[in-house]
Design a protein around this motif. Structure first.
Motif, PDB file in Angstrom:
ATOM      1  N   ARG A   1       2.982  13.360  -6.957  1.00  0.00           N
ATOM      2  CA  ARG A   1       3.560  14.562  -7.568  1.00  0.00           C
ATOM      3  C   ARG A   1       3.782  14.366  -9.064  1.00  0.00           C
ATOM      4  NH1 ARG A   1       5.560  18.128  -4.024  1.00  0.00           N
ATOM      5  NH2 ARG A   1       5.935  17.379  -1.913  1.00  0.00           N
ATOM      6  N   THR A   2       3.983  15.488  -9.751  1.00  0.00           N
ATOM      7  CA  THR A   2       4.267  15.378 -11.181  1.00  0.00           C
ATOM      8  C   THR A   2       5.598  14.644 -11.384  1.00  0.00           C
ATOM      9  OG1 THR A   2       4.619  16.623 -13.183  1.00  0.00           O
ATOM     10  CG2 THR A   2       5.223  17.751 -11.206  1.00  0.00           C
ATOM     11  N   GLY A   3       5.602  13.735 -12.305  1.00  0.00           N
ATOM     12  CA  GLY A   3       6.809  12.949 -12.599  1.00  0.00           C
ATOM     13  C   GLY A   3       6.969  11.722 -11.717  1.00  0.00           C
TER      14      GLY A   3
ATOM     15  N   GLY B   1       5.303   8.961 -11.951  1.00  0.00           N
ATOM     16  CA  GLY B   1       5.139   7.711 -12.711  1.00  0.00           C
ATOM     17  C   GLY B   1       3.695   7.298 -12.931  1.00  0.00           C
ATOM     18  N   LYS B   2       2.740   8.212 -12.696  1.00  0.00           N
ATOM     19  CA  LYS B   2       1.319   7.849 -12.802  1.00  0.00           C
ATOM     20  C   LYS B   2       0.937   7.489 -14.243  1.00  0.00           C
ATOM     21  CE  LYS B   2       0.048  11.889 -11.181  1.00  0.00           C
ATOM     22  NZ  LYS B   2       1.341  12.579 -10.978  1.00  0.00           N
ATOM     23  N   THR B   3       1.326   8.373 -15.198  1.00  0.00           N
ATOM     24  CA  THR B   3       0.983   8.103 -16.601  1.00  0.00           C
ATOM     25  C   THR B   3       1.674   6.825 -17.075  1.00  0.00           C
ATOM     26  OG1 THR B   3       0.716  10.448 -16.979  1.00  0.00           O
ATOM     27  CG2 THR B   3       1.046   9.097 -18.926  1.00  0.00           C
ATOM     28  N   THR B   4       2.906   6.636 -16.635  1.00  0.00           N
ATOM     29  CA  THR B   4       3.661   5.445 -17.036  1.00  0.00           C
ATOM     30  C   THR B   4       2.910   4.172 -16.640  1.00  0.00           C
ATOM     31  OG1 THR B   4       5.660   6.725 -16.723  1.00  0.00           O
ATOM     32  CG2 THR B   4       5.921   4.337 -16.825  1.00  0.00           C
ATOM     33  N   LEU B   5       2.320   4.206 -15.462  1.00  0.00           N
ATOM     34  CA  LEU B   5       1.549   3.056 -14.967  1.00  0.00           C
ATOM     35  C   LEU B   5       0.430   2.691 -15.955  1.00  0.00           C
ATOM     36  CD1 LEU B   5       1.827   1.833 -12.012  1.00  0.00           C
ATOM     37  CD2 LEU B   5      -0.295   3.032 -11.512  1.00  0.00           C
TER      38      LEU B   5
HETATM   39  N1  LIG Z   1       8.274   8.702 -23.211  1.00  0.00           N
HETATM   40  C1  LIG Z   1       9.146   8.939 -22.239  1.00  0.00           C
HETATM   41  N2  LIG Z   1      10.463   8.746 -22.466  1.00  0.00           N
HETATM   42  C2  LIG Z   1      11.358   8.969 -21.467  1.00  0.00           C
HETATM   43  N3  LIG Z   1      11.031   9.373 -20.244  1.00  0.00           N
HETATM   44  C3  LIG Z   1       9.738   9.579 -19.957  1.00  0.00           C
HETATM   45  C4  LIG Z   1       8.719   9.382 -20.942  1.00  0.00           C
HETATM   46  N4  LIG Z   1       7.530   9.656 -20.400  1.00  0.00           N
HETATM   47  C5  LIG Z   1       7.762  10.022 -19.120  1.00  0.00           C
HETATM   48  N5  LIG Z   1       9.092   9.977 -18.852  1.00  0.00           N
HETATM   49  C6  LIG Z   1       9.728  10.264 -17.555  1.00  0.00           C
HETATM   50  O1  LIG Z   1       9.236   9.318 -16.627  1.00  0.00           O
HETATM   51  C7  LIG Z   1       8.966   9.937 -15.392  1.00  0.00           C
HETATM   52  C8  LIG Z   1       7.511   9.653 -14.997  1.00  0.00           C
HETATM   53  O2  LIG Z   1       6.660  10.307 -15.942  1.00  0.00           O
HETATM   54  P1  LIG Z   1       5.081  10.188 -15.897  1.00  0.00           P
HETATM   55  O3  LIG Z   1       4.540  10.942 -17.067  1.00  0.00           O
HETATM   56  O4  LIG Z   1       4.714   8.776 -15.752  1.00  0.00           O
HETATM   57  O5  LIG Z   1       4.755  10.980 -14.558  1.00  0.00           O
HETATM   58  P2  LIG Z   1       3.353  11.507 -14.033  1.00  0.00           P
HETATM   59  O6  LIG Z   1       3.315  11.187 -12.589  1.00  0.00           O
HETATM   60  O7  LIG Z   1       2.246  11.033 -14.872  1.00  0.00           O
HETATM   61  O8  LIG Z   1       3.507  13.097 -14.240  1.00  0.00           O
HETATM   62  P3  LIG Z   1       2.364  14.198 -14.501  1.00  0.00           P
HETATM   63  O9  LIG Z   1       1.510  14.294 -13.288  1.00  0.00           O
HETATM   64  O10 LIG Z   1       3.134  15.469 -14.737  1.00  0.00           O
HETATM   65  O11 LIG Z   1       1.620  13.756 -15.727  1.00  0.00           O
HETATM   66  C9  LIG Z   1       9.296  11.399 -15.551  1.00  0.00           C
HETATM   67  O12 LIG Z   1      10.594  11.602 -15.010  1.00  0.00           O
HETATM   68  C10 LIG Z   1       9.308  11.615 -17.040  1.00  0.00           C
HETATM   69  O13 LIG Z   1      10.260  12.596 -17.378  1.00  0.00           O
END
Ligand SMILES: Nc1ncnc2c1ncn2[C@@H]1O[C@H](COP(=O)(O)OP(=O)(O)OP(=O)(O)O)[C@@H](O)[C@H]1O
Length: 597
Positions: free
Chosen positions: A389-391, A393-397
């Motif tokens: 799901r969105t949020g 943590g995929k991009t964070t990885l």
């Molecule tokens: N630079 C940042 N500073 C603080 N919090 C962040 C930052 N980037 C992402 N987050 C938080 O970390 C969590 C994971 O974000 P991330 O972007 O990794 O999710 P995601 O699965 O890639 O979402 P999406 O599918 O919408 O891109 C979210 O709660 C987001 O708000």
């Protein structure tokens, strides 16, 4: 009274001026020392300028005395010619001073700007998240522009004008010590009065600058959202808001301007009084035959000449406060250390890289974990699809793989080497990243693809575009690779921008490709284009795809389902898809329904 004023000046100089200069000495020395020949030249020009300024009325006064006492015509002609030569020399020196001072300040500040930009590039993602681009532009350009004045003008104007002031007062003492003393007292009082008024006016000017910044902030915000404003018919609202902002700007500016005129008028009034007093005193001395008419003229000229250096010293001393604040901000920025420290330089193995996350936890802010105990082990050459799901943590990885951040716990390895052991530049040169937002620059197609690296030959660029299915697009462009692309990729579809980003990566030829796919839907033709491009890009490399579409996930050998920053499922894609109880199969059926609705 004069003693008290002098003591105040001395305290001001020792506590404020010397303190500020001393505090930032290293900064000044670093950027001005390499230019010492130019600085020496500037000092020489300054001495020349001041000599000319002091000598001009002196020669004129001799001329008057000679003329009134029926002097030799030959001497009078020489004095007249000398006056002309001095006037010409004064102009020439003024031009030379501006030329050298501008060179000094621009060379110093451009080096400082370059250092700041290089430093900003080294700082990690957490710093950039905490500071807006506008703020950083203000630091790199606004603060440095303030310092430009300081680097050139402060030295030239304050020192130069102080010496000029002393020179002119010295001349007055030379004519008559009573006139010299009277004018010295007058200058101290006038300077104090003007500094006081200016200090009172400063808040109004600060408010004016803030109001101007607010207006441009407002304009920038609305121009960025132009499409939404048009489509939602909010134009009238924006105009009303614009009128409100401008109305308050007008009121603030009017007040600041009134202070400015008040200051100018006070200075004019004060110097008119000074001139009147000097003339009265010299008239008295003239009638008692103590002074000649030439000396009276000299006193009048000198009184006039005192005004410019007094006003400029007042301006520069006030501006020093601004420069002081800018220097503090610039120094603080240069002293900010990146949290991600460069590794000692262990080499990564050649070829496609294995990816390993061992018990990795991460959070952007304390007490808000984004990844918790993540374990992944991906063999070289395999492709991992990350869904969730969105949020989740995929991009964070993906950010951890490029070391934009370091994990709070656990380790991330590439080819068996902990990322903290590798040089950042070596690490990033082995990874190709395509993010959700592709940055297209206002530059040629070639520069957009090579990222301004001139050593990449055109044949390679054409071959990359052919491989990715954009060969025809390139051939239809009016100037081929020289065609200028518009800022933010205007004129390109989302899919074309993505494929161009893939071409950039293909030219870099990395061993690990990370694709954070945009979640927006593409039309079927563009979808096919991107799909083909991805296939080519992943050939012979390890890949990690944050996948939002069914078509893309088809490239993955393995699938990772993330939920709330934890691994919910991880395994071979086909096996997970075939297991009706798996979360992945669940996601697939929902996605298929969406597609066929
Ligand atoms: N630079 C940042 N500073 C603080 N919090 C962040 C930052 N980037 C992402 N987050 C938080 O970390 C969590 C994971 O974000 P991330 O972007 O990794 O999710 P995601 O699965 O890639 O979402 P999406 O599918 O919408 O891109 C979210 O709660 C987001 O708000």
């Amino acid at each position: 009274m004069i003693y008290v004023q002098l003591r105040r000046y001395w305290r001001f100089l020792t506590t404020y001026l010397f303190h500020a200069l001393n505090r930032y000495w290293r900064l000044l020395a670093r950027y001005l020392r390499p230019q010492w020949p130019r600085m020496a030249l500037l000092a020489l020009i300054l001495v020349g300028t001041i000599s000319v300024q002091v000598m001009t009325p002196l020669v004129a006064s001799y001329f008057i005395d000679q003329a009134t006492s029926g002097g030799d015509l030959h001497n009078l002609i020489i004095l007249a010619l000398l006056t002309m030569v001095l006037a010409l020399a004064g102009q020439g020196l003024a031009v030379a001073e501006t030329y050298v001072a501008e060179n000094v300040s621009w060379t110093a500040t451009n080096t400082l700007r370059a250092d700041l930009v290089a430093h900003l590039l080294r700082l990690d993602a957490s710093f950039h998240t905490a500071h807006t681009p506008g703020e950083l532009i203000e630091r790199v350009d606004g603060d440095v522009a303030t310092l430009a004045r300081f680097f050139s003008r402060f030295v030239v104007y304050v020192l130069g004008n102080a010496v000029l002031l002393i020179g002119v007062l010295g001349l007055l003492y030379h004519v008559d010590w009573r006139v010299g003393l009277g004018m010295s007292v007058f200058v101290v009082l006038a300077l104090t009065g003007m500094l006081r008024i200016r200090a009172a006016a400063t808040p109004s000017w600060a408010a004016e600058r803030q109001a101007s910044a607010d207006f441009y902030g407002f304009l920038g915000e609305y121009l960025a959202g132009l499409q939404d404003i048009r489509s939602s018919g909010a134009g009238a609202f924006v105009l009303r808001r614009c009128a409100e902002v401008m109305r308050s700007w007008l009121a603030i500016t009017r007040k600041a301007q009134m202070w400015g005129y008040g200051l100018g008028a006070t200075s004019q009034g004060l110097f008119a009084l000074g001139t009147a007093a000097a003339l009265a005193l010299s008239a008295m001395l003239f009638t008692s035959s103590t002074l000649t008419i030439g000396a009276v003229y000299l006193i009048f000229q000198c009184t006039e000449m005192l005004r410019q250096p007094t006003e400029q010293i007042r301006n520069e001393v006030q501006d020093l406060q601004q420069a002081d604040a800018s220097m503090a901000r610039v120094e603080a920025l240069l002293n900010t250390r990146p949290r991600v420290i460069d590794g000692p330089g262990v080499a990564l193995p050649p070829g496609p890289l294995a990816v390993e996350f061992e018990n990795v936890s991460f959070s952007y802010a304390e007490d808000a974990p984004v990844l918790r105990g993540v374990n992944i082990s991906l063999a070289p050459g395999r492709v991992l699809g990350v869904v969730g799901r969105t949020g989740s943590g995929k991009t964070t990885l993906t950010r951890l793989l490029l070391r934009f951040y370091d994990p709070v716990a656990g380790a991330v390895r590439l080819g068996g080497v902990d990322l903290r052991e590798v040089h950042l530049s070596a690490l990033r040169s082995r990874i190709g990243l395509v993010t959700q937002e592709v940055n297209i620059f206002h530059a040629s197609v070639r520069d957009n693809l090579t990222l301004f690296n001139d050593s990449i030959p055109d044949e390679r660029i054409r071959a990359a575009l052919d491989t990715l299915g954009l060969g025809n697009w390139l051939r239809e462009l009016p100037c081929g690779l020289d065609t200028q692309l518009l800022p933010d990729g205007a004129g390109l579809s989302a899919g074309q921008s993505q494929v161009l980003a893939c071409a950039r990566i293909l030219l870099l030829d990395p061993d690990l490709v990370i694709l954070d796919e945009a979640s927006s839907r593409l039309d079927p033709a563009t979808d096919r284009l991107v799909h083909t491009a991805l296939g080519r890009l992943l050939e012979g490399r390890t890949g990690i795809i944050v996948a939002h579409r069914l078509a893309t996930i088809a490239y993955a050998h393995d699938v990772l389902v993330l939920e709330d920053g934890q691994v919910r499922e991880y395994g071979p894609r086909l096996a997970l898809a075939a297991d009706p109880t798996s979360r992945f199969a669940d996601l697939l059926s929902v996605a298929t329904e969406e597609v066929y609705q």
